[in-house]
Design a protein around this motif. Structure first.
Motif, PDB file in Angstrom:
ATOM      1  N   PHE A  69      -5.972   1.855 -10.257  1.00 11.79           N
ATOM      2  CA  PHE A  69      -6.859   1.027  -9.197  1.00 11.79           C
ATOM      3  C   PHE A  69      -5.756   0.367  -8.306  1.00 11.79           C
ATOM      4  O   PHE A  69      -4.804  -0.180  -8.255  1.00 11.79           O
ATOM      5  CB  PHE A  69      -7.767  -0.177  -9.624  1.00 11.79           C
ATOM      6  CG  PHE A  69      -8.853   0.352 -10.487  1.00 11.79           C
ATOM      7  CD1 PHE A  69      -9.991   0.593 -10.094  1.00 11.79           C
ATOM      8  CD2 PHE A  69      -8.612   0.495 -12.139  1.00 11.79           C
ATOM      9  CE1 PHE A  69     -11.006   0.954 -10.680  1.00 11.79           C
ATOM     10  CE2 PHE A  69      -9.687   0.957 -12.531  1.00 11.79           C
ATOM     11  CZ  PHE A  69     -10.916   1.252 -12.082  1.00 11.79           C
ATOM     12  N   SER A  70      -6.178   0.882  -6.686  1.00 12.51           N
ATOM     13  CA  SER A  70      -5.212   0.391  -5.809  1.00 12.51           C
ATOM     14  C   SER A  70      -5.458  -0.833  -5.588  1.00 12.51           C
ATOM     15  O   SER A  70      -6.189  -1.677  -5.999  1.00 12.51           O
ATOM     16  CB  SER A  70      -5.361   1.197  -4.514  1.00 12.51           C
ATOM     17  OG  SER A  70      -6.916   0.804  -3.889  1.00 12.51           O
ATOM     18  N   GLN A 117       0.916  -1.424   0.097  1.00 12.13           N
ATOM     19  CA  GLN A 117      -0.042   0.127  -0.026  1.00 12.13           C
ATOM     20  C   GLN A 117       0.822   1.152  -0.052  1.00 12.13           C
ATOM     21  O   GLN A 117       0.516   2.051  -0.905  1.00 12.13           O
ATOM     22  CB  GLN A 117      -1.046   0.012   1.279  1.00 12.13           C
ATOM     23  CG  GLN A 117      -1.814   1.041   1.120  1.00 12.13           C
ATOM     24  CD  GLN A 117      -2.980   1.148   0.087  1.00 12.13           C
ATOM     25  OE1 GLN A 117      -3.340   0.321  -0.424  1.00 12.13           O
ATOM     26  NE2 GLN A 117      -3.070   2.332  -0.527  1.00 12.13           N
ATOM     27  N   LYS A 136      -9.695   0.637  -5.046  1.00 10.00           N
ATOM     28  CA  LYS A 136     -10.274   2.265  -5.097  1.00 10.00           C
ATOM     29  C   LYS A 136      -9.573   2.886  -6.129  1.00 10.00           C
ATOM     30  O   LYS A 136      -8.235   2.583  -6.597  1.00 10.00           O
ATOM     31  CB  LYS A 136      -9.734   2.888  -3.941  1.00 10.00           C
ATOM     32  CG  LYS A 136     -10.298   4.177  -3.696  1.00 10.00           C
ATOM     33  CD  LYS A 136      -9.756   4.743  -2.328  1.00 10.00           C
ATOM     34  CE  LYS A 136     -10.252   6.123  -2.279  1.00 10.00           C
ATOM     35  NZ  LYS A 136      -9.971   7.019  -1.037  1.00 10.00           N
ATOM     36  N   PHE A 156      -8.121   5.692  -8.716  1.00  8.62           N
ATOM     37  CA  PHE A 156      -7.406   7.051  -8.636  1.00  8.62           C
ATOM     38  C   PHE A 156      -7.101   7.426 -10.349  1.00  8.62           C
ATOM     39  O   PHE A 156      -6.817   6.740 -10.835  1.00  8.62           O
ATOM     40  CB  PHE A 156      -6.084   6.808  -8.024  1.00  8.62           C
ATOM     41  CG  PHE A 156      -6.126   6.574  -6.624  1.00  8.62           C
ATOM     42  CD1 PHE A 156      -6.421   7.571  -5.716  1.00  8.62           C
ATOM     43  CD2 PHE A 156      -6.095   5.251  -6.097  1.00  8.62           C
ATOM     44  CE1 PHE A 156      -6.675   7.094  -4.401  1.00  8.62           C
ATOM     45  CE2 PHE A 156      -6.246   4.876  -4.743  1.00  8.62           C
ATOM     46  CZ  PHE A 156      -6.392   5.863  -3.769  1.00  8.62           C
TER      47      PHE A 156
END
Length: 173
Positions: free
Chosen positions: A48-49, A18, A53, A55
């Protein structure tokens, strides 16, 4: 600690992954912004994380660039040209990012200066100081005492003047 080459493979630790994602995403967006500013390029990035999520970064916008890419229409391409307002905002953003970096460096320097000033000259307990160190400490404490006496006198004088001023104003009424 300098930079070192990192082997290109998936980071196994979830927390490290992360952190790596966040740092690299910010670097990628910064490079895209620089490319758009320096070359007047239209750029869109969607990432995409690891948690799913999304971005995105786009110049002039993700929508405009994606529409141009999907349509591939020459008339559409001419209409998507960068307007002055967006270009000015991008230049302002670049300037603000430069100022932010300067302020971060300045903050680190100030923190270091504060840390340097807060260190005590005598790191050992008084019982372990030699005669010369004790004499230096005595001199420093006496100078501090005189400085405090001077400040106390200044404060008392100011206080007296304030009281006198209040008394004078009270008798005028």
């Amino acid at each position: 600690m300098g930079r070192r080459k990192i082997e290109m493979k998936m980071v196994r630790d979830c927390n490290s992954r992360q952190v790596t994602f966040s740092k690299r995403r910010n670097g990628l967006f910064k490079k895209a912004s620089e490319l758009a500013t320096l070359c007047a390029a239209q750029v869109a990035i969607v990432v995409f994380s690891p948690g799913g999520k999304p971005f995105s970064f786009g110049h002039p916008s993700v929508e405009a660039v994606s529409q141009r890419f999907l349509n591939e229409d020459s008339k559409q391409n001419a209409n998507v040209d960068e307007d002055d307002g967006v270009q000015n905002l991008n230049e302002e953003l670049t300037e603000l990012l430069k100022q932010l970096e300067i302020e971060k460096k300045r903050g680190k320097e100030l923190e270091k200066a504060i840390a340097d000033q807060s260190t005590c000259k005598y790191k050992k307990p008084i019982s372990q100081l030699n005669e010369d160190e004790l004499m230096d400490m005595k001199t420093a404490l006496e100078a501090l005492r005189e400085n405090l006496k001077s400040h106390i006198k200044d404060i008392e004088a100011s206080s007296s003047l304030l009281l006198l001023n209040k008394a004078t104003k009270g008798s005028d009424n």
